[in-house]
Design a protein around this motif. Structure first.
Motif, PDB file in Angstrom:
ATOM      1  N   ALA A 155      11.999  -9.534 -10.327  1.00  0.00           N
ATOM      2  CA  ALA A 155      12.656  -8.988  -9.142  1.00  0.00           C
ATOM      3  C   ALA A 155      11.849  -7.789  -8.668  1.00  0.00           C
ATOM      4  CB  ALA A 155      14.091  -8.571  -9.451  1.00  0.00           C
ATOM      5  N   VAL A 156      11.827  -7.575  -7.360  1.00  0.00           N
ATOM      6  CA  VAL A 156      11.120  -6.422  -6.808  1.00  0.00           C
ATOM      7  C   VAL A 156      11.985  -5.740  -5.755  1.00  0.00           C
ATOM      8  CG1 VAL A 156       8.788  -7.308  -7.192  1.00  0.00           C
ATOM      9  CG2 VAL A 156       9.976  -7.855  -5.049  1.00  0.00           C
ATOM     10  N   GLY A 157      11.646  -4.493  -5.482  1.00  0.00           N
ATOM     11  CA  GLY A 157      12.332  -3.736  -4.447  1.00  0.00           C
ATOM     12  C   GLY A 157      11.601  -2.436  -4.186  1.00  0.00           C
ATOM     13  N   PHE A 158      12.151  -1.625  -3.318  1.00  0.00           N
ATOM     14  CA  PHE A 158      11.483  -0.385  -2.916  1.00  0.00           C
ATOM     15  C   PHE A 158      12.506   0.550  -2.307  1.00  0.00           C
ATOM     16  CE2 PHE A 158      11.268  -3.529   0.437  1.00  0.00           C
ATOM     17  CZ  PHE A 158      11.700  -2.849   1.559  1.00  0.00           C
ATOM     18  N   ASP A 159      12.083   1.780  -2.062  1.00  0.00           N
ATOM     19  CA  ASP A 159      12.955   2.725  -1.392  1.00  0.00           C
ATOM     20  C   ASP A 159      12.606   2.762   0.100  1.00  0.00           C
ATOM     21  OD1 ASP A 159      10.680   4.236  -1.027  1.00  0.00           O
ATOM     22  OD2 ASP A 159      11.190   5.709  -2.545  1.00  0.00           O
ATOM     23  N   ASP A 160      13.323   3.586   0.819  1.00  0.00           N
ATOM     24  CA  ASP A 160      13.120   3.672   2.264  1.00  0.00           C
ATOM     25  C   ASP A 160      12.482   4.984   2.681  1.00  0.00           C
ATOM     26  OD1 ASP A 160      14.164   1.165   2.810  1.00  0.00           O
ATOM     27  OD2 ASP A 160      16.220   1.901   2.834  1.00  0.00           O
ATOM     28  N   GLN A 161      11.753   5.587   1.779  1.00  0.00           N
ATOM     29  CA  GLN A 161      11.106   6.841   2.145  1.00  0.00           C
ATOM     30  C   GLN A 161       9.976   6.597   3.137  1.00  0.00           C
ATOM     31  OE1 GLN A 161      10.552   9.799  -1.205  1.00  0.00           O
ATOM     32  NE2 GLN A 161      10.758   7.912  -2.379  1.00  0.00           N
ATOM     33  N   MET A 162       9.768   7.556   4.004  1.00  0.00           N
ATOM     34  CA  MET A 162       8.645   7.485   4.933  1.00  0.00           C
ATOM     35  C   MET A 162       7.437   8.183   4.305  1.00  0.00           C
ATOM     36  SD  MET A 162       9.790   5.831   7.508  1.00  0.00           S
ATOM     37  CE  MET A 162       8.538   6.154   8.759  1.00  0.00           C
ATOM     38  N   GLY A 163       6.265   7.582   4.473  1.00  0.00           N
ATOM     39  CA  GLY A 163       5.042   8.249   4.045  1.00  0.00           C
ATOM     40  C   GLY A 163       4.557   7.833   2.679  1.00  0.00           C
ATOM     41  N   PHE A 177      12.741  -2.256 -15.949  1.00  0.00           N
ATOM     42  CA  PHE A 177      12.199  -1.941 -14.627  1.00  0.00           C
ATOM     43  C   PHE A 177      10.897  -1.156 -14.815  1.00  0.00           C
ATOM     44  CE2 PHE A 177      16.710  -2.478 -13.837  1.00  0.00           C
ATOM     45  CZ  PHE A 177      16.769  -3.092 -12.599  1.00  0.00           C
ATOM     46  N   THR A 178       9.908  -1.467 -13.995  1.00  0.00           N
ATOM     47  CA  THR A 178       8.639  -0.742 -14.018  1.00  0.00           C
ATOM     48  C   THR A 178       8.359  -0.199 -12.630  1.00  0.00           C
ATOM     49  OG1 THR A 178       7.720  -2.165 -15.753  1.00  0.00           O
ATOM     50  CG2 THR A 178       6.158  -0.903 -14.421  1.00  0.00           C
ATOM     51  N   ILE A 179       8.089   1.101 -12.541  1.00  0.00           N
ATOM     52  CA  ILE A 179       7.688   1.689 -11.272  1.00  0.00           C
ATOM     53  C   ILE A 179       6.232   1.305 -11.021  1.00  0.00           C
ATOM     54  CG2 ILE A 179       7.445   3.797  -9.933  1.00  0.00           C
ATOM     55  CD1 ILE A 179      10.321   3.012 -10.693  1.00  0.00           C
ATOM     56  N   LEU A 180       5.954   0.738  -9.861  1.00  0.00           N
ATOM     57  CA  LEU A 180       4.613   0.237  -9.563  1.00  0.00           C
ATOM     58  C   LEU A 180       3.676   1.377  -9.171  1.00  0.00           C
ATOM     59  CD1 LEU A 180       5.505  -2.992  -7.568  1.00  0.00           C
ATOM     60  CD2 LEU A 180       4.726  -2.814  -9.930  1.00  0.00           C
ATOM     61  N   ASP A 181       2.513   1.354  -9.758  1.00  0.00           N
ATOM     62  CA  ASP A 181       1.501   2.365  -9.484  1.00  0.00           C
ATOM     63  C   ASP A 181       0.794   2.018  -8.168  1.00  0.00           C
ATOM     64  OD1 ASP A 181      -0.566   4.170  -9.441  1.00  0.00           O
ATOM     65  OD2 ASP A 181      -1.364   3.660 -11.418  1.00  0.00           O
ATOM     66  N   PRO A 182       0.813   2.915  -7.181  1.00  0.00           N
ATOM     67  CA  PRO A 182       0.125   2.622  -5.918  1.00  0.00           C
ATOM     68  C   PRO A 182      -1.391   2.697  -6.017  1.00  0.00           C
ATOM     69  CG  PRO A 182       1.015   4.836  -5.866  1.00  0.00           C
ATOM     70  CD  PRO A 182       1.502   4.214  -7.148  1.00  0.00           C
ATOM     71  N   GLY A 183      -1.902   3.141  -7.171  1.00  0.00           N
ATOM     72  CA  GLY A 183      -3.348   3.230  -7.329  1.00  0.00           C
ATOM     73  C   GLY A 183      -3.948   4.298  -6.440  1.00  0.00           C
ATOM     74  N   GLU A 184      -4.938   3.918  -5.662  1.00  0.00           N
ATOM     75  CA  GLU A 184      -5.628   4.883  -4.809  1.00  0.00           C
ATOM     76  C   GLU A 184      -4.868   5.194  -3.528  1.00  0.00           C
ATOM     77  OE1 GLU A 184      -9.032   2.984  -2.471  1.00  0.00           O
ATOM     78  OE2 GLU A 184      -8.717   1.521  -4.092  1.00  0.00           O
ATOM     79  N   TYR A 185      -3.714   4.563  -3.339  1.00  0.00           N
ATOM     80  CA  TYR A 185      -2.966   4.743  -2.107  1.00  0.00           C
ATOM     81  C   TYR A 185      -1.811   5.727  -2.301  1.00  0.00           C
ATOM     82  CZ  TYR A 185      -5.660   0.581  -1.088  1.00  0.00           C
ATOM     83  OH  TYR A 185      -6.705  -0.297  -0.936  1.00  0.00           O
ATOM     84  N   ASP A 186      -1.233   6.178  -1.191  1.00  0.00           N
ATOM     85  CA  ASP A 186      -0.157   7.169  -1.254  1.00  0.00           C
ATOM     86  C   ASP A 186       1.201   6.561  -1.556  1.00  0.00           C
ATOM     87  OD1 ASP A 186      -2.053   9.005  -0.699  1.00  0.00           O
ATOM     88  OD2 ASP A 186      -1.247   9.667   1.227  1.00  0.00           O
ATOM     89  N   GLY A 187       1.337   5.268  -1.390  1.00  0.00           N
ATOM     90  CA  GLY A 187       2.605   4.606  -1.678  1.00  0.00           C
ATOM     91  C   GLY A 187       2.439   3.107  -1.600  1.00  0.00           C
ATOM     92  N   VAL A 200       3.842  -9.352  -3.520  1.00  0.00           N
ATOM     93  CA  VAL A 200       3.245  -9.108  -2.208  1.00  0.00           C
ATOM     94  C   VAL A 200       4.010  -8.001  -1.501  1.00  0.00           C
ATOM     95  CG1 VAL A 200       2.328 -11.429  -1.937  1.00  0.00           C
ATOM     96  CG2 VAL A 200       4.625 -10.909  -1.090  1.00  0.00           C
ATOM     97  N   GLY A 201       3.305  -7.278  -0.649  1.00  0.00           N
ATOM     98  CA  GLY A 201       3.911  -6.200   0.098  1.00  0.00           C
ATOM     99  C   GLY A 201       2.877  -5.464   0.909  1.00  0.00           C
ATOM    100  N   SER A 202       2.841  -4.150   0.728  1.00  0.00           N
ATOM    101  CA  SER A 202       1.868  -3.349   1.460  1.00  0.00           C
ATOM    102  C   SER A 202       1.605  -2.059   0.710  1.00  0.00           C
ATOM    103  CB  SER A 202       2.384  -3.027   2.869  1.00  0.00           C
ATOM    104  OG  SER A 202       3.562  -2.235   2.797  1.00  0.00           O
ATOM    105  N   VAL A 203       0.505  -1.433   1.071  1.00  0.00           N
ATOM    106  CA  VAL A 203       0.173  -0.107   0.557  1.00  0.00           C
ATOM    107  C   VAL A 203       0.035   0.833   1.750  1.00  0.00           C
ATOM    108  CG1 VAL A 203      -0.922  -0.897  -1.567  1.00  0.00           C
ATOM    109  CG2 VAL A 203      -2.282  -0.715   0.520  1.00  0.00           C
TER     110      VAL A 203
END
Length: 478
Positions: A155-163, A177-187, A200-203
């Protein structure tokens, strides 16, 4: 004359024919496929190995030989089938580069998938994220389970924070549950996951640009960008919103229209390559309106995509794309009422077979009206005060109130509270949540369901800091 005969005999002796080699190419033995492990949505096709075969080709249903796919194994796992449906699969042995043999004739097997029986679970286990861990460690604000893999293993999900959005994945094998590491990206934003553990999603970059990406979570992968048209903008997001077990990805990408303007439009990624060939793109920016299209879901075969289409006056209407062609479910014309209010709405989810769409419509931008849209007839069933968010395989549709405040299940024209799904079962809570937050972690709204109906993902709610917050929760029934 003698010399000629002798010469001929010498040539024959120097190039002897290998014993057992046929003088003319012969056809390989025809495979005899069988169907095993038949379920409502899958089947395993097996056959005995054919001597001298280099590989095998197969096709099914109404497909033709031109649609045949090649495999090296002697079995095929078929998924995403329809319950109680007859299928025919044809298999042939391929000679490949061996010119002493010809491809075999087609062998075939016909089978019928099993009936999809409504589950009758007796108990449940709740996996909820601890709100204090979320607030102080994970940096998740309001969040929920966005999607489950078909089997319910992830299962996957995310918050609604901007930025700098934060995402998570839940693994059924560990219950964690594992918090996904954005790596070199900000989120990062995780929209969907398949049974192979591909997310699948976005960075999001430091310039607040959202770009489509995927992650092979099961094999320890990191976020990898998907191909785009080369354009990025903080005002026009590109992302991947859905993935099938076969790896077909759907979403949206910023695209230059014929008049030179940039707008978001739906797209697919086949084998991780951008494919917009099936979509009718708007002629100009005025036709697409302000931002363009936002995609929220996709049918299993990728033919139907749902979301919303902009009107350019601060409003949007629920939309569906079939084979790339747009239809607005509501709001055929842009509306601004006497008080300057504009309408709002989104088609949130499409059934796996692409026949039904659900979402919400808010003609004044405030009050919700949930809907179930029949793709064949265009008819709409409306549920006031709620928004439609998910389908299961048994014809039930799931609705939620604003901010996950309460959930309903619609079935055959009637609605019940989601709590009725497990009202008479014994339950176990993996995470003990402090009673100070006034919640036990039981989901009040369901956003995603596994194919067998035994795993449900959503959110539970509680009040703190003068506001209502949502946090992820998963129920596994047995």
């Amino acid at each position: 004359m003698l010399a000629a005969v002798t010469l001929s005999g010498c040539n024959k002796d120097e190039n002897p024919v290998e014993p057992g080699t046929p003088a003319e190419p012969t056809a390989l033995v025809k495979p005899e496929p069988k169907a095993e492990e038949i379920t409502p949505n899958s089947a395993l096709i097996i056959w005995a190995a054919v001597e001298h075969a280099q590989s095998y080709a197969y096709y099914m249903g109404t497909e033709t030989e031109d649609d045949a796919q090649t495999v090296s194994e002697t079995q095929i796992q078929l998924n995403e089938l329809e319950p109680e449906t007859e299928y025919t699969v044809r298999v042939r042995a391929l000679a490949g580069t061996d010119t002493t043999y010809l491809d075999s004739e087609w062998g075939e097997v016909t089978f019928t998938t099993a009936e999809l029986a409504m589950p009758e679970p007796e108990s449940y286990t709740v996996y909820a994220m601890d709100p204090f861990v979320i607030m102080y460690e994970a940096n998740l604000a309001t969040s929920y389970v966005r999607n489950l893999s078909p089997s319910g293993n992830y299962a996957v999900g995310f918050d609604d924070q901007m930025g700098d959005p934060t995402s998570f994945v839940w693994d059924r094998s560990t219950g964690e549950f594992t918090i996904l590491d954005p790596g070199e990206y900000d989120g990062c934003i995780a929209y969907d996951v398949n049974d192979n553990g591909v997310i699948v999603g976005s960075v999001v970059t430091g310039g607040y640009e959202e770009m489509p990406a995927y992650m092979d979570f099961k094999n320890g992968g990191t976020w990898v960008l998907l191909p785009t048209n080369g354009q990025t903008s903080s005002a026009f997001p590109s992302y991947a919103v859905a993935i099938t077990n076969d790896g077909l990805i759907g979403g949206q990408v910023l695209t230059e229209l014929p008049d030179g303007s940039m707008r978001c439009v739906p797209c697919l990624w086949n084998n991780y390559q951008l494919d917009q060939s099936a979509f009718d793109l708007p002629e100009d920016g005025d036709e697409a309106c302000q931002i363009g299209s936002f995609v929220y879901g996709m049918s299993d075969d990728g033919r139907v995509m749902v979301g919303w289409q902009d009107w350019g006056v601060g409003s949007r209407s629920p939309a569906v794309w079939v084979d790339g062609r747009l239809t607005r479910i509501y709001g055929e014309e842009p509306i601004v009422d006497d008080e300057g209010m504009v309408f709002d709405g989104v088609a949130w989810s499409v059934s796996a077979d692409g026949t039904k769409v659900t979402g919400y419509w808010a003609p004044d931008g405030m009050s919700l009206t949930g809907f179930i849209y029949d793709m064949a007839t265009g008819e709409k069933t409306e549920i006031p005060g709620y928004g439609g968010v998910a389908f299961d395989a048994f014809g039930r549709v799931y609705f939620t109130g604003s901010m996950g405040m309460g959930g309903l299940v619609w079935e055959n024209g009637s609605t019940t509270d989601v709590y009725d799904l497990w009202a008479d079962m014994e339950g176990t809570f993996v995470t003990e949540i402090s009673p100070e937050v006034g919640a036990d972690g039981m989901p009040s709204a369901i956003y995603a369901i596994s194919d067998d109906g035994m795993v449900m993902g959503g959110s539970y709610t509680y009040s703190t800091f003068g506001t209502i917050l949502q946090y992820p929760s998963i129920v596994v029934m047995e």
